[in-house]
Design an enzyme around this catalytic site. Structure first.
Site, mmCIF file in Angstrom:
data_model
loop_
_atom_site.group_PDB
_atom_site.id
_atom_site.type_symbol
_atom_site.label_atom_id
_atom_site.label_comp_id
_atom_site.label_asym_id
_atom_site.label_seq_id
_atom_site.Cartn_x
_atom_site.Cartn_y
_atom_site.Cartn_z
ATOM 1 N N HIS A 1 -17.043 4.986 -0.450
ATOM 2 C CA HIS A 1 -16.078 4.178 -1.195
ATOM 3 C C HIS A 1 -16.564 4.180 -2.641
ATOM 4 O O HIS A 1 -17.599 3.599 -2.952
ATOM 5 C CB HIS A 1 -16.043 2.758 -0.614
ATOM 6 C CG HIS A 1 -15.202 1.799 -1.401
ATOM 7 N ND1 HIS A 1 -14.122 1.130 -0.873
ATOM 8 C CD2 HIS A 1 -15.271 1.398 -2.697
ATOM 9 C CE1 HIS A 1 -13.576 0.361 -1.804
ATOM 10 N NE2 HIS A 1 -14.261 0.507 -2.924
ATOM 11 N N GLY B 1 -8.413 -6.911 3.224
ATOM 12 C CA GLY B 1 -9.582 -7.454 3.920
ATOM 13 C C GLY B 1 -9.854 -6.764 5.248
ATOM 14 O O GLY B 1 -10.440 -7.344 6.147
ATOM 15 N N GLY B 2 -9.427 -5.511 5.350
ATOM 16 C CA GLY B 2 -9.742 -4.755 6.565
ATOM 17 C C GLY B 2 -8.878 -5.114 7.776
ATOM 18 O O GLY B 2 -9.077 -4.572 8.852
ATOM 19 N N ARG C 1 -7.087 -6.952 -10.793
ATOM 20 C CA ARG C 1 -7.843 -8.163 -11.180
ATOM 21 C C ARG C 1 -9.279 -7.748 -11.432
ATOM 22 O O ARG C 1 -9.647 -6.587 -11.242
ATOM 23 C CB ARG C 1 -7.803 -9.165 -10.029
ATOM 24 C CG ARG C 1 -8.282 -8.505 -8.740
ATOM 25 C CD ARG C 1 -8.483 -9.478 -7.613
ATOM 26 N NE ARG C 1 -8.549 -8.798 -6.328
ATOM 27 C CZ ARG C 1 -9.616 -8.190 -5.835
ATOM 28 N NH1 ARG C 1 -10.739 -8.146 -6.515
ATOM 29 N NH2 ARG C 1 -9.574 -7.606 -4.646
ATOM 30 N N GLU D 1 -9.550 2.189 -6.401
ATOM 31 C CA GLU D 1 -10.472 2.515 -5.309
ATOM 32 C C GLU D 1 -10.145 3.885 -4.735
ATOM 33 O O GLU D 1 -8.989 4.180 -4.430
ATOM 34 C CB GLU D 1 -10.366 1.463 -4.196
ATOM 35 C CG GLU D 1 -10.788 0.081 -4.643
ATOM 36 C CD GLU D 1 -10.895 -0.919 -3.483
ATOM 37 O OE1 GLU D 1 -11.655 -1.881 -3.635
ATOM 38 O OE2 GLU D 1 -10.219 -0.728 -2.454
ATOM 39 N N LYS E 1 0.817 -1.206 0.000
ATOM 40 C CA LYS E 1 0.000 0.000 0.000
ATOM 41 C C LYS E 1 0.858 1.267 0.000
ATOM 42 O O LYS E 1 0.498 2.259 -0.610
ATOM 43 C CB LYS E 1 -0.912 0.019 1.230
ATOM 44 C CG LYS E 1 -2.109 -0.913 1.142
ATOM 45 C CD LYS E 1 -3.021 -0.683 2.348
ATOM 46 C CE LYS E 1 -3.924 -1.876 2.621
ATOM 47 N NZ LYS E 1 -5.081 -1.953 1.739
HETATM 48 P P1 ADP Z 1 -8.180 -3.335 2.743
HETATM 49 O O1 ADP Z 1 -7.159 -3.496 1.655
HETATM 50 O O2 ADP Z 1 -7.779 -3.968 4.037
HETATM 51 O O3 ADP Z 1 -9.574 -3.684 2.299
HETATM 52 P P2 ADP Z 1 -8.545 -0.498 2.222
HETATM 53 O O4 ADP Z 1 -7.399 0.415 2.247
HETATM 54 O O5 ADP Z 1 -9.069 -0.927 0.890
HETATM 55 O O6 ADP Z 1 -8.190 -1.788 3.110
HETATM 56 O O7 ADP Z 1 -9.744 0.109 3.060
HETATM 57 C C1 ADP Z 1 -10.913 -0.628 3.329
HETATM 58 C C2 ADP Z 1 -12.020 0.277 3.838
HETATM 59 O O8 ADP Z 1 -11.592 1.012 4.989
HETATM 60 C C3 ADP Z 1 -12.458 1.353 2.855
HETATM 61 O O9 ADP Z 1 -13.410 0.888 1.934
HETATM 62 C C4 ADP Z 1 -13.009 2.409 3.787
HETATM 63 O O10 ADP Z 1 -14.320 2.036 4.213
HETATM 64 C C5 ADP Z 1 -12.108 2.341 5.002
HETATM 65 N N1 ADP Z 1 -10.974 3.319 4.922
HETATM 66 C C6 ADP Z 1 -9.760 3.099 4.386
HETATM 67 N N2 ADP Z 1 -8.974 4.204 4.486
HETATM 68 C C7 ADP Z 1 -9.708 5.144 5.112
HETATM 69 C C8 ADP Z 1 -9.463 6.514 5.539
HETATM 70 N N3 ADP Z 1 -8.301 7.127 5.331
HETATM 71 N N4 ADP Z 1 -10.482 7.164 6.139
HETATM 72 C C9 ADP Z 1 -11.653 6.564 6.362
HETATM 73 N N5 ADP Z 1 -11.940 5.304 6.010
HETATM 74 C C10 ADP Z 1 -10.994 4.583 5.391
#
Ligand code: ADP
Length: 674
Positions: free
Chosen positions: A212, A168-169, A296, A279, A120
């Site tokens: 998102h 995956g959060g 993907r 995203e 990331k």
């Molecule tokens: P992962 O790769 O673990 O899924 P992401 O970076 O794609 O993590 O983020 C997943 C979710 O977390 C996003 O869809 C959003 O809901 C929340 N999120 C991520 N970054 C931020 C941020 N800077 N501020 C608020 N919410 C965030």
């Protein structure tokens, strides 16, 4: 690059996405090879493919994740290309390299693009340099605590700590004040180390109400790139998507183009080819920030297909074969609105924890040009612990959001799944909720509107409980009518629907469980046999009820209020779908009449959905009344089931570890003669 023609491809995946890819390949006249684990030998994707190769044991790390076996299967069957689907090996750079070494085309981006987006923080550095807007933050290599802390202090709280290798959060922590920083950092690092073997962190400004919004991009090997508009995936539970839609509500043409071009810049910055998703977080003031790029096809790609009329898997196959993109930006038109709802085997009432079981009954809604169901399972299939518990994706389209939403709720209401708890009722309530109808979206949607979505209000139950009781009474009446018709003896007392209650012929008592809360409902039948008028007592109120049942459609009159509901039966429970909500009931103590007290069999059924923990006696054992027979666990609590009276345990229907549905019979118990 010259244009190649694929005669045969291998799909390195399972479930709905494997089936989805096979469908398009077949339409293009390309033969398909499936791979499968021991658990999947009878799976739909295997039966759909022209050939199938076993690649190992059920756990995915012993089969679907072992890329050497996937490559060997492709070599053996002469497949010229491999489609990785999503998940599993789709973003695995080593797999992509191994394909190349074996002269197999990887249907996806070049390995360099996968590597660039694998971290990331590295991804953010590349995107920042390419002029793609980033959430303010720190993405540096120096991982000292003080560096991270002062970056957070400078940015101002709240901030978000994110594992650079995360997904995956996992490995994410919000930090709301400087005092919370150290504890949050330690927790995020621990989770990241456990999950990804790497505890490097980046820090971002935490946006409190973002949406998102992601952009679908496509690039070919000739330097062409287009965006296929955006999807809004703000409705998430545990940072995972549940309902996606396209286009994003409230998007202006100008913002769409700006985000689309930013996404193309992102793809071009890493020499992208094929399907990709960029995203973004979209803030309430219209600013948007790059979050990550998925290299993907995404789970939610069908909503884009519905609004563009394009088949993205066909695009992938053509681009991988070296063709130019099937359409130019000018040729791509956005048409109408689409939703996707992910149907999961999971329990929304229990923190959305996945559940397993056998799909004993499965009837998706009727499909049409407006309603599409992408699935990889059939009735009788198992949802096992080994793989993702997604049962299907329900995708709908119509010319605008309101109409598409109406299609979605209708289709959810018609979805019939028995054998396990699913999120269908939850999705129905979510889709019907006022804030969702008003497109009042952000990533905190589910928490924010919890009470709207979960329908736990006691006031609502004052109507729902009598309706549920009325349904049970009408159902009982209908069964009695069937028995009368088939026995031909209308004078037999056993044809009498209430015959077993010889002393109080017209009183029925139920215990109904809603959201783990038990309610008593009683009802008197008015008039004579076959009459469908009742007086229903519950929650201290009395209601005059009357109704009729046609198939699964219930028409009711409750104190003069006419309403309709659709009923879906699962094992031991049933859901009532009214115009604006779905509520699931479980009959705790069925209306067993005299049997109930005589044989005391009430306690031998599972009190709720749960897991069998221990069997406390041997089959065949003679037991005394009240002796413990087995222990079940549900909602993290143990429940002991005891012998209702002296007798013999002839056998158990479940073994320790088995999941048990509420209401299911647990054992074969014989009451002692004496
Ligand atoms: P992962 O790769 O673990 O899924 P992401 O970076 O794609 O993590 O983020 C997943 C979710 O977390 C996003 O869809 C959003 O809901 C929340 N999120 C991520 N970054 C931020 C941020 N800077 N501020 C608020 N919410 C965030």
């Amino acid at each position: 690059m010259s244009v190649q023609h694929f005669d045969k491809i291998l799909i390195a995946n399972r479930g709905e996405i494997a089936c989805r890819v096979i469908r398009t390949a077949r339409a293009l006249g390309i033969r398909t090879v499936a791979v499968y684990s021991d658990a999947d030998k009878n799976a739909l994707h295997v039966s759909m493919a022209d050939e199938a190769v076993n690649i190992g044991a059920a756990p995915s790390r012993e089969s679907y994740l072992v890329y050497e076996r996937v490559i060997a299967a492709a070599v053996k069957t002469g497949a010229q290309a491999i489609h990785p689907g999503y998940g599993f090996l789709s973003e695995n750079a080593d797999f992509c390299k191994a394909c190349k070494e074996n002269e197999i085309v990887f249907i996806g981006p070049p390995v360099g693009a996968i590597e660039s987006m694998g971290s990331k923080s590295a991804a953010k550095q590349i995107m920042g340099a390419a002029g793609v807007p980033l959430v303010p933050g720190y993405h540096g290599d120096d991982q000292g605590r003080d560096v991270l802390k002062s970056a957070s202090d400078d940015m101002g709280y709240p901030v978000l700590l994110k594992a650079v290798a995360g997904g995956g959060g996992k490995g994410m922590r919000q930090v709301w004040s400087p005092e919370e920083f150290d504890e949050a950092l330690a927790a995020a690092r621990r989770e990241a180390m456990n999950g990804f073997g790497n505890d490097d962190m980046l820090v971002e400004k935490y946006l409190t109400q973002p949406r998102h919004v992601e952009v679908q991009v496509f690039c070919d090997s000739h330097g062409n790139a287009v965006y296929l508009f955006e999807r809004d995936c703000s409705v998430q539970r545990r940072h995972q998507k549940v309902i996606e839609e396209a286009p994003a509500p409230g998007m202006t043409a100008e913002l769409r183009a700006t985000m689309g071009h930013a996404a193309i810049r992102a793809a071009q910055a890493i020499d992208y080819e094929g399907a990709g998703t960029v995203e973004f977080l979209l803030d309430s003031d219209g600013s948007f920030y790059f979050m990550e790029m998925n290299t993907r096809l995404q789970v939610e790609h069908p909503v884009t297909e519905m609004i563009t009329g394009q088949d993205l898997v066909e695009w992938q196959l053509r681009v991988a074969a070296g063709e130019v993109l099937p359409a130019t930006q000018k040729e791509l038109k956005l048409n109408g609105h689409a939703f996707e709802a992910r149907i999961y085997a999971e329990d929304p009432d229990n923190d959305f924890l996945p559940v397993t079981g056998t799909l004993s009954f499965l009837q998706p809604p009727e499909t049409s040009a407006n309603v599409r169901v992408d699935t990889g399972v059939l009735q009788g299939d198992e949802v096992s612990v080994y793989y993702d518990p997604m049962i299907a994706k329900l995708i709908v389209w119509d010319e605008n959001r309101d109409k598409a939403l109406q299609r979605l709720t209708r289709a959810l209401r018609d979805y019939r799944i028995s054998g396990m708890t699913t999120n269908v009722d939850f999705l129905y309530n979510l889709a019907n909720s006022e804030p969702f109808r008003n497109a009042d979206l952000d990533t905190g949607f589910i928490e924010k509107h919890h009470s709207d979505i979960f329908h736990v209000s006691e006031a609502e139950l004052e109507q729902e409980l009598p309706l549920a009781a009325l349904y049970l009474l009408l159902e009982q009446e209908r069964n009695a009518q069937l028995a009368r018709d088939s026995s031909g003896d209308v004078t037999s007392p056993w044809s009498e629907p209430s015959a077993w209650r010889l002393n109080e012929p017209y009183l029925h008592k139920f215990e109904l469980c809603v959201h783990e809360q038990v309610y008593e409902v009683s009802a008197e039948q008015l008039g004579k046999r076959g009459d469908t008028r009742y007086r229903i007592h519950c929650k201290g109120k009395t209601i005059q009820a009357q109704g009729s049942l046609a198939g699964s459609e219930l028409s009711a009159n409750l104190d003069g209020y006419l309403l309709r509901a659709s009923v879906a039966e699962h094992n031991g429970s049933f859901s009532l779908y009214t115009a604006d909500s779905a509520i699931s009931f479980r009959l705790v103590k069925p209306d067993l009449g005299d049997l109930d007290d005589a044989a005391g069999q009430g306690g031998l059924t599972a009190p709720m959905n749960g897991t069998m923990v221990t069997l406390m006696v041997e089959p065949g054992a003679d037991v005394k009344a009240d002796e413990p027979l087995l222990v079940m666990e549900a909602m993290k609590m143990e429940h002991t089931i005891r012998a209702p009276q002296d007798g013999r345990v002839r056998g158990f229907y479940y073994q320790p570890g088995d999941l048990v549905d509420g209401g299911a019979e647990l054992l074969d118990f014989e009451v002692s003669e004496s």
